[in-house]
Enzyme design. Structure first.
Site, PDB file in Angstrom:
ATOM      1  N   LYS A 160      47.607  -9.099  -8.100  1.00 24.08           N
ATOM      2  CA  LYS A 160      46.261  -8.550  -8.147  1.00 24.08           C
ATOM      3  C   LYS A 160      46.307  -7.371  -9.118  1.00 24.08           C
ATOM      4  CE  LYS A 160      42.644  -5.914  -6.971  1.00 24.08           C
ATOM      5  NZ  LYS A 160      42.433  -4.532  -7.472  1.00 24.08           N
ATOM      6  N   GLU A 239      53.981   0.760  -0.315  1.00 22.63           N
ATOM      7  CA  GLU A 239      54.317   2.151  -0.637  1.00 22.63           C
ATOM      8  C   GLU A 239      53.001   2.895  -0.724  1.00 22.63           C
ATOM      9  OE1 GLU A 239      55.559   4.734  -4.459  1.00 22.63           O
ATOM     10  OE2 GLU A 239      56.696   2.879  -4.211  1.00 22.63           O
ATOM     11  N   CYS A 276      54.842   9.005  -7.886  1.00 28.66           N
ATOM     12  CA  CYS A 276      54.945   8.861  -6.434  1.00 28.66           C
ATOM     13  C   CYS A 276      56.008   9.766  -5.839  1.00 28.66           C
ATOM     14  CB  CYS A 276      55.228   7.404  -6.068  1.00 28.66           C
ATOM     15  SG  CYS A 276      56.647   6.696  -6.929  1.00 28.66           S
ATOM     16  N   GLU A 363      49.911  14.272   0.743  1.00 29.87           N
ATOM     17  CA  GLU A 363      50.024  14.209  -0.711  1.00 29.87           C
ATOM     18  C   GLU A 363      48.681  14.495  -1.375  1.00 29.87           C
ATOM     19  OE1 GLU A 363      51.428  10.987  -4.149  1.00 29.87           O
ATOM     20  OE2 GLU A 363      50.721  10.269  -2.208  1.00 29.87           O
TER      21      GLU A 363
END
Length: 496
Positions: A160, A239, A276, A363
């Site tokens: 995707k 993740e 990340c 985050e």
């Protein structure tokens, strides 16, 4: 609705792509499923040739790929050129994994008076759905680690595409499919769909047996729940988000303040803070000069272009919310920019600010880092233990602080998948020993990795052949070991 390629710097609409519906996803899944016997029959060496041909095709198109990705992401040509090389390198690593053979984990137990003949090996789990990441248009996207490890396992892949780099995704797909044809495989071993509806349909399709995802916590949790609510629940390797705490002990702060400050800011600002593994929370001793030293480096940062409008808006909102927390203040900002740019920010406050808001433990995707200062070792340990699951945790300490360091490492190991010492977490080396995963919300499956050779195990499942006639055994389990595999025979590990 169509998906548009948009210039990240100007906002200009560049090119339109059709979003796929449920019918298109169904067709892609059926095509992929039909290729499972072909990938299995190719064996490890055949699939290794496939991956190497794909890597060559990517390398041959590096300049074009990097230029289009730069327009869509504003990440810069040097960074993106290197990322294409990293992506082809991942494909070649998995070709090495296939040639080495231990990923099959072959185990043979001979029959005796109490047990039958047992022969165990790993096989491909089935069609794999992969969701591209916004911040890595190559290494964690169409041709990235999820795709490479799934193909290595023998699983056809349906990707995707991410809405922030659809044209890059199409060009990458073309390279991979060219490589497939060169190696004698159908192009459809890797396919691509666009659009949110297509993503949901992909996760829910009964022929899809596992999903790899890199993205936000809300999006990842939604798709995770779709995967687990199916009549046949499937693994969802997501993740989702990571704070990546970085700890500075009193000894390290006293001896290496300038060095740590420079390295910290470089790591936090890399890729406009959109990595990340960006160190988003720093725990440093009170009364030192680390905050002031880091502030000088932050003030030198230029205006930052983020990946897209939604990411920019989320960053601005998140940064403003953190600045409003009692006890937290802005100690430095980068240079101001234009309408589609953001300003880097360094925040600081006492460690007690954690009691005022849990936002400091979440985050904030973009060029911002928070430094909280502690007075005692107990405060430091308690704050570190309060952090959620992370991809990384970093420690800067000195040799004479052995007891404190050991205490911190015990907590770090509980909260992260990769522990970094006297360095910085950005930069995830691709190799046999890498671990890129951690406790939730860093990942949904902390016992796995999305980077490195061990990533292949996400897309394999074990099967035992009990008292199987010799002529029905797959090559990997035959007595003559035609593939020359390392195997465990009656408990003893034997090399070919």
């Amino acid at each position: 609705m169509p998906v548009w390629s948009i210039d990240a710097r100007s906002g200009e609409h560049r090119r339109e792509f059709a979003a796929a519906g449920a019918e298109e996803v169904d067709l892609a899944c059926r095509r992929a499923h039909a290729l499972l016997p072909l990938l299995e029959g190719a064996g490890p060496l055949g699939r290794a040739a496939l991956l190497k041909a794909m890597a060559d095709a990517l390398d041959a198109r590096t300049d074009t790929l990097a230029a289009v990705a730069d327009a869509e992401t504003a990440l810069g040509l040097p960074r993106l050129t290197g990322e294409v090389a990293r992506t082809s390198g991942q494909l070649r690593l998995f070709a090495e994994v296939l040639a080495e053979g231990s990923f099959l984990d072959v185990r043979l137990d001979s029959a005796d008076e109490v047990k039958p003949d047992l022969r165990r090996m790993n096989i491909a789990t089935g069609v794999v759905g992969v969701f591209s990441a916004s911040n890595f248009p190559f290494a964690f996207s169409v041709g990235g680690g999820d795709t490479a490890s799934a193909l290595a396992a023998g699983c056809p892949v349906i990707v995707k595409a991410h809405s922030l780099h659809p044209e890059t995704s199409e060009l990458t797909l073309a390279a991979l499919q060219e490589g497939a044809r060169t190696a004698g495989f159908p192009a459809e071993v890797v396919q691509l769909v666009h659009g949110r509806e297509a993503g949901t349909a992909l996760v829910g399709h009964p022929l899809v047996k596992a999903v790899g995802f890199t993205g936000s916590i809300p999006g990842g949790r939604f798709l995770h729940d779709v995967a687990k609510a199916r009549p046949e629940p499937i693994p969802f390797y997501g993740e989702l988000g990571s704070l990546n705490p970085l700890v500075v002990t009193p000894g390290a702060a006293a001896r290496r303040t300038e060095e740590i400050a420079a390295g910290l800011v470089a790591s936090a600002a890399l890729g406009a803070g959109q990595f990340c593994v960006k160190p988003g929370l720093v725990l440093a001793p009170a009364g030192g000069t680390l905050v002031e030293a880091a502030a000088r480096h932050f003030a030198e940062l230029g205006p930052q272009v983020l990946l897209g409008d939604g990411i920019r808006e989320s960053f601005e909102t998140g940064a403003d919310e953190r600045e409003a927390i009692p006890g937290v203040r802005v100690v430095a900002t980068g240079q101001a920019g234009g309408e589609r740019q953001v300003t880097a920010r360094l925040l600081t406050g006492p460690i007690s600010a954690l009691d005022a808001s849990e936002l400091l433990l979440e985050e904030c995707f973009g060029p911002m880092t928070v430094v909280l200062t502690y007075d005692t070792e107990d405060e430091l340990v308690q704050a570190l233990a309060a952090t959620p699951g992370n991809l990384t945790a970093t420690l800067h300490s000195e040799p004479e602080e052995e007891k404190l360091a050991a205490r911190l490492v015990t907590v770090m190991r509980d909260r992260a998948g990769r522990l970094v010492f006297d360095a910085y977490p950005t930069g995830v080396a691709v190799g046999w020993a890498q671990q890129h995963g951690g406790p939730y919300p860093a990942t949904t499956e902390p016992s796995t990795t999305s980077v490195g050779a061990a990533a292949i195990f996400r897309f394999l499942r074990p099967v035992v052949y009990q008292n199987c006639p010799a002529h029905l055994l797959p090559e990997a389990l035959r007595d003559d070991n035609p593939w020359r595999l390392p195997r465990r025979v009656n408990g003893a590990f034997l090399l070919p």
